[in-house]
Design a protein around this motif. Structure first.
Motif, mmCIF file in Angstrom:
data_model
loop_
_atom_site.group_PDB
_atom_site.id
_atom_site.type_symbol
_atom_site.label_atom_id
_atom_site.label_comp_id
_atom_site.label_asym_id
_atom_site.label_seq_id
_atom_site.Cartn_x
_atom_site.Cartn_y
_atom_site.Cartn_z
ATOM 1 N N VAL A 36 7.252 -2.326 -0.781
ATOM 2 C CA VAL A 36 7.122 -0.953 -1.595
ATOM 3 C C VAL A 36 6.750 0.048 -0.409
ATOM 4 O O VAL A 36 7.201 1.164 -0.491
ATOM 5 C CB VAL A 36 6.149 -1.056 -2.725
ATOM 6 N N HIS A 37 5.472 -0.101 0.140
ATOM 7 C CA HIS A 37 5.139 0.731 1.250
ATOM 8 C C HIS A 37 6.395 1.358 2.074
ATOM 9 O O HIS A 37 6.286 2.252 2.618
ATOM 10 C CB HIS A 37 4.022 0.192 1.973
ATOM 11 N N THR A 38 7.048 0.240 2.799
ATOM 12 C CA THR A 38 8.004 0.340 3.566
ATOM 13 C C THR A 38 9.333 1.247 2.921
ATOM 14 O O THR A 38 9.739 2.491 3.397
ATOM 15 C CB THR A 38 8.788 -0.697 4.193
ATOM 16 N N TRP A 39 9.665 1.037 1.723
ATOM 17 C CA TRP A 39 10.558 1.756 0.762
ATOM 18 C C TRP A 39 9.873 3.202 0.702
ATOM 19 O O TRP A 39 10.812 4.085 0.680
ATOM 20 C CB TRP A 39 10.744 1.273 -0.532
ATOM 21 N N LEU A 40 8.757 3.581 0.790
ATOM 22 C CA LEU A 40 8.396 4.741 0.536
ATOM 23 C C LEU A 40 7.962 5.498 1.752
ATOM 24 O O LEU A 40 7.614 6.705 1.752
ATOM 25 C CB LEU A 40 6.724 4.771 -0.002
ATOM 26 N N GLY A 41 8.257 4.961 2.876
ATOM 27 C CA GLY A 41 8.135 5.429 4.256
ATOM 28 C C GLY A 41 6.757 5.312 5.079
ATOM 29 O O GLY A 41 6.545 5.750 5.945
ATOM 30 N N TYR A 42 5.932 4.369 4.330
ATOM 31 C CA TYR A 42 4.778 4.056 4.972
ATOM 32 C C TYR A 42 5.022 2.686 5.444
ATOM 33 O O TYR A 42 4.732 1.555 4.732
ATOM 34 C CB TYR A 42 3.601 3.918 4.004
#
Length: 188
Positions: free
Chosen positions: A174-180
């Protein structure tokens, strides 16, 4: 406007969670089901405001964390998730730590303070850390005795750890999907 929404969301979160402890008569007067419903709406609104406020807050860099902190962050987040899992899966560690979920929040908040040097992160994660510490103090004052869980199993500690690792994986996606990107990049 972002900082205002962030702070309003934090205030609702803390107020919603502490309302029962600081104003027990008013909370009781709301009734069990109605009170839970109102608090659920308040807490949901607080999360929405915190997310919108955090994402729209202007970037103000306070400090630049060293890159190795990401490893410490990930370990502390995993530990925090493990404590959350232990609150539902009683293991030997459950019998040693009274406030498993609040301990998990403290570990998570410290982890994020170590890797985020911007003002919005310091406000958000610092406030969550302060709320968790204050909650532990208020609970311990109101309920000084704690009955430790009996017959805790070390096997359950391992099961809780597996649950924490799976949750960590989901959160990383989820963090990766949000750009983090939460995992260290090779060569970094």
């Amino acid at each position: 406007m972002g900082y205002l929404l962030l702070i309003l969301g934090i205030a609702l979160w803390i107020g919603g969670h502490l309302f029962k402890r600081l104003a027990p008569a008013k909370r009781a007067a709301m009734g069990e089901n109605a009170g839970k419903g109102v608090m659920a709406v308040v807490l949901l609104a607080s999360i929405v405001l915190m997310v919108i406020g955090y994402r729209s807050a202007a970037l103000v860099t306070v400090w630049s964390p060293p890159s190795f902190m990401i490893h410490i962050n990930n370990l502390l987040v995993l530990i925090g998730l493990w404590f959350f899992a232990l609150s539902a899966i009683p293991g030997k560690m459950s019998a040693r730590v009274r406030h498993k979920q609040l301990t998990g929040v403290k570990s998570w908040a410290i982890a994020h303070l170590l890797v985020n040097g911007d003002l919005a992160s310091i406000i958000l994660f610092g406030a969550m850390l302060a709320w968790a510490v204050l909650s532990v103090i208020l609970i311990n004052k109101a309920e000084p005795t704690w009955e430790r869980p009996a017959n805790a199993s070390a096997r359950n500690d391992l099961i809780a750890l597996v649950v924490a690792v799976v949750l960590f994986g989901v959160i990383a996606v989820v963090h990766t999907w949000l750009g983090y990107y939460p995992l260290p990049m090779s060569g970094a």
